[in-house]
Write an enzyme that holds these catalytic residues in place. Structure first.
Site, mmCIF file in Angstrom:
data_model
loop_
_atom_site.group_PDB
_atom_site.id
_atom_site.type_symbol
_atom_site.label_atom_id
_atom_site.label_comp_id
_atom_site.label_asym_id
_atom_site.label_seq_id
_atom_site.Cartn_x
_atom_site.Cartn_y
_atom_site.Cartn_z
ATOM 1 N N LYS A 1 2.763 3.562 -5.750
ATOM 2 C CA LYS A 1 2.234 2.395 -6.692
ATOM 3 C C LYS A 1 3.251 1.937 -7.633
ATOM 4 O O LYS A 1 3.191 0.764 -8.170
ATOM 5 C CB LYS A 1 0.963 3.104 -7.364
ATOM 6 C CG LYS A 1 0.004 3.400 -6.544
ATOM 7 C CD LYS A 1 -0.317 2.727 -5.281
ATOM 8 C CE LYS A 1 -1.036 3.343 -4.070
ATOM 9 N NZ LYS A 1 -0.926 2.664 -2.731
ATOM 10 N N GLU B 1 -11.537 4.267 -0.825
ATOM 11 C CA GLU B 1 -11.899 4.450 0.547
ATOM 12 C C GLU B 1 -12.685 5.842 0.514
ATOM 13 O O GLU B 1 -12.453 6.631 0.043
ATOM 14 C CB GLU B 1 -10.549 4.669 1.172
ATOM 15 C CG GLU B 1 -9.454 5.533 0.823
ATOM 16 C CD GLU B 1 -8.444 4.676 0.061
ATOM 17 O OE1 GLU B 1 -8.793 3.610 -0.558
ATOM 18 O OE2 GLU B 1 -7.262 5.368 0.095
ATOM 19 N N ASP C 1 0.677 -1.402 -0.081
ATOM 20 C CA ASP C 1 -0.005 0.158 0.053
ATOM 21 C C ASP C 1 0.732 1.187 -0.001
ATOM 22 O O ASP C 1 0.461 2.107 0.389
ATOM 23 C CB ASP C 1 -0.764 0.063 1.177
ATOM 24 C CG ASP C 1 -2.069 1.085 1.210
ATOM 25 O OD1 ASP C 1 -2.484 1.402 2.279
ATOM 26 O OD2 ASP C 1 -2.398 1.444 -0.023
ATOM 27 N N ASP D 1 -3.290 -3.154 -2.375
ATOM 28 C CA ASP D 1 -4.436 -1.955 -2.284
ATOM 29 C C ASP D 1 -4.317 -1.423 -3.623
ATOM 30 O O ASP D 1 -3.098 -1.233 -4.245
ATOM 31 C CB ASP D 1 -4.198 -1.183 -1.319
ATOM 32 C CG ASP D 1 -5.612 -0.348 -0.979
ATOM 33 O OD1 ASP D 1 -5.409 0.945 -0.479
ATOM 34 O OD2 ASP D 1 -6.640 -0.314 -1.315
ATOM 35 N N ASN D 2 -5.211 -0.814 -4.170
ATOM 36 C CA ASN D 2 -5.278 0.294 -5.095
ATOM 37 C C ASN D 2 -5.049 -0.089 -6.542
ATOM 38 O O ASN D 2 -4.337 0.666 -7.344
ATOM 39 C CB ASN D 2 -4.294 1.468 -4.931
ATOM 40 C CG ASN D 2 -4.391 2.043 -3.316
ATOM 41 O OD1 ASN D 2 -3.741 1.968 -2.592
ATOM 42 N ND2 ASN D 2 -5.839 2.695 -3.095
HETATM 43 O O1 LIG Z 1 -0.703 7.382 -3.192
HETATM 44 C C1 LIG Z 1 -1.217 6.332 -2.489
HETATM 45 N N1 LIG Z 1 -0.615 5.677 -1.119
HETATM 46 C C2 LIG Z 1 0.929 5.909 -1.367
HETATM 47 C C3 LIG Z 1 1.247 5.652 -0.013
HETATM 48 C C4 LIG Z 1 2.363 5.871 0.234
HETATM 49 C C5 LIG Z 1 2.918 5.945 1.844
HETATM 50 O O2 LIG Z 1 3.745 4.818 1.715
HETATM 51 C C6 LIG Z 1 5.107 5.485 2.432
HETATM 52 N N2 LIG Z 1 6.134 4.675 1.732
HETATM 53 C C7 LIG Z 1 6.744 3.732 2.538
HETATM 54 C C8 LIG Z 1 7.990 2.901 2.095
HETATM 55 C C9 LIG Z 1 8.437 3.441 0.728
HETATM 56 O O3 LIG Z 1 9.564 2.753 0.400
HETATM 57 C C10 LIG Z 1 7.919 4.446 0.001
HETATM 58 C C11 LIG Z 1 6.962 5.008 0.582
HETATM 59 C C12 LIG Z 1 4.811 6.718 2.032
HETATM 60 O O4 LIG Z 1 5.854 7.694 2.746
HETATM 61 C C13 LIG Z 1 3.429 6.928 2.194
HETATM 62 O O5 LIG Z 1 3.202 7.225 4.075
HETATM 63 C C14 LIG Z 1 -2.827 6.100 -2.370
HETATM 64 C C15 LIG Z 1 -3.499 7.116 -3.180
HETATM 65 C C16 LIG Z 1 -5.099 7.058 -3.341
HETATM 66 N N3 LIG Z 1 -5.878 7.963 -4.109
HETATM 67 O O6 LIG Z 1 -7.035 7.889 -4.170
HETATM 68 O O7 LIG Z 1 -5.125 8.928 -4.651
HETATM 69 C C17 LIG Z 1 -5.622 5.978 -2.448
HETATM 70 C C18 LIG Z 1 -4.733 4.859 -1.781
HETATM 71 O O8 LIG Z 1 -5.445 3.946 -0.836
HETATM 72 C C19 LIG Z 1 -3.303 5.052 -1.717
HETATM 73 O O9 LIG Z 1 -2.777 4.082 -1.263
HETATM 74 MG MG LIG Z 2 -4.134 2.488 -0.700
#
Ligand SMILES: O=C(NC/C=C/[C@H]1O[C@@H](n2ccc(=O)cc2)[C@H](O)[C@@H]1O)c1cc([N+](=O)[O-])cc(O)c1O
Ligand SMILES: [Mg+2]
Length: 214
Positions: A144, A199, A141, A169-170
């Site tokens: 992406k 969500e 999660d 997820d997603n």
């Molecule tokens: O972009 C999304 N998620 C990216 C999540 C990123 C998280 O993962 C961490 N991370 C931790 C370790 C790493 O190596 C890199 C990042 C980042 O620091 C952040 O906390 C997203 C976007 C939507 N949306 O509707 O736009 C809906 C969703 O459910 C999503 O999950």
């Molecule tokens: Mg997500």
């Protein structure tokens, strides 16, 4: 001075949830994000699918990629057997600081190891650092465009065993097309799509559950 969204989520937990009660923490975040301010938690609808997979797998070892504020971390950990361990990777120090407090409020700190840094850096170190053999369940999660490279990295590092489950997820919104294409066409995985909604919205999204065949 302006607060961050994760800080506002933590404030909602501390205001509305009961210390030591993980389900009340989950509910407080869902209420806040549904009625006050959207945030990218897996949420209540997809969260029920997550719960059913966690319960079915009953994992001893779990890896979560992308802690954010700890919503799914708490949701998963609340369903784990007593000696099970969950490792969650978070890149952003601000998010990690909030997630630690959300996890503490839920009373689940002893089940959860929050590691700060990039998945690509940490995945190759998990075995030696945490004495992990393989993961029974991985919840993807985070960014992406990291789902596919990190899945290949987990394979290469021998972190998956015959029967390990990946839950992503997603896969529709925002979407992970390269990951889906790989995982659905690889002879090393058996995949299943769980249709749901993004969500707190009516937009389509879903979870892809994949079994590693070894
Ligand atoms: O972009 C999304 N998620 C990216 C999540 C990123 C998280 O993962 C961490 N991370 C931790 C370790 C790493 O190596 C890199 C990042 C980042 O620091 C952040 O906390 C997203 C976007 C939507 N949306 O509707 O736009 C809906 C969703 O459910 C999503 O999950
Ligand atoms: Mg997500």
């Amino acid at each position: 001075t302006q607060t961050t969204r994760p800080q506002r989520i933590l404030a909602a937990v501390q205001k509305n949830a009961t210390r030591g009660d993980p389900r009340s923490v989950v509910k407080a975040i869902d209420q806040f994000c549904r009625h006050k301010e959207w945030a990218m938690n897996v949420g209540d609808e997809k969260g029920c699918i997550l719960d059913s997979v966690v319960t079915e797998v009953n994992p001893a070892t779990v890896l979560e990629l992308g802690t954010y504020c700890g919503y799914s971390t708490v949701r998963i950990a609340s369903l784990l057997p007593s000696h099970a361990k969950l490792i969650t990777l978070e890149f952003d120090p601000g998010n990690a600081a909030i997630a630690r407090q959300v996890i503490a409020w839920a009373g689940l700190a002893d089940k959860i190891q929050l590691v700060e840094g990039a998945s690509g850096d940490w995945i190759p170190k998990l075995k030696e650092k945490f004495g992990i053999e393989t993961f029974d369940l991985v919840f993807l999660d985070h960014w992406k465009d990291r789902y596919l490279p990190d899945t290949k990295l987990m394979e290469e590092c021998g972190l998956l065993r015959k029967g390990s489950i990946l839950l992503a997820d997603n896969v529709i919104c925002p979407g992970t097309p390269d990951y889906l294409e790989y995982i659905r066409n690889s002879p090393r995985y058996k995949s299943q799509y769980f249709k749901s909604h993004l969500e707190y919205t009516k937009a389509e999204d879903g979870l892809e559950k994949s079994v590693f065949l070894g």
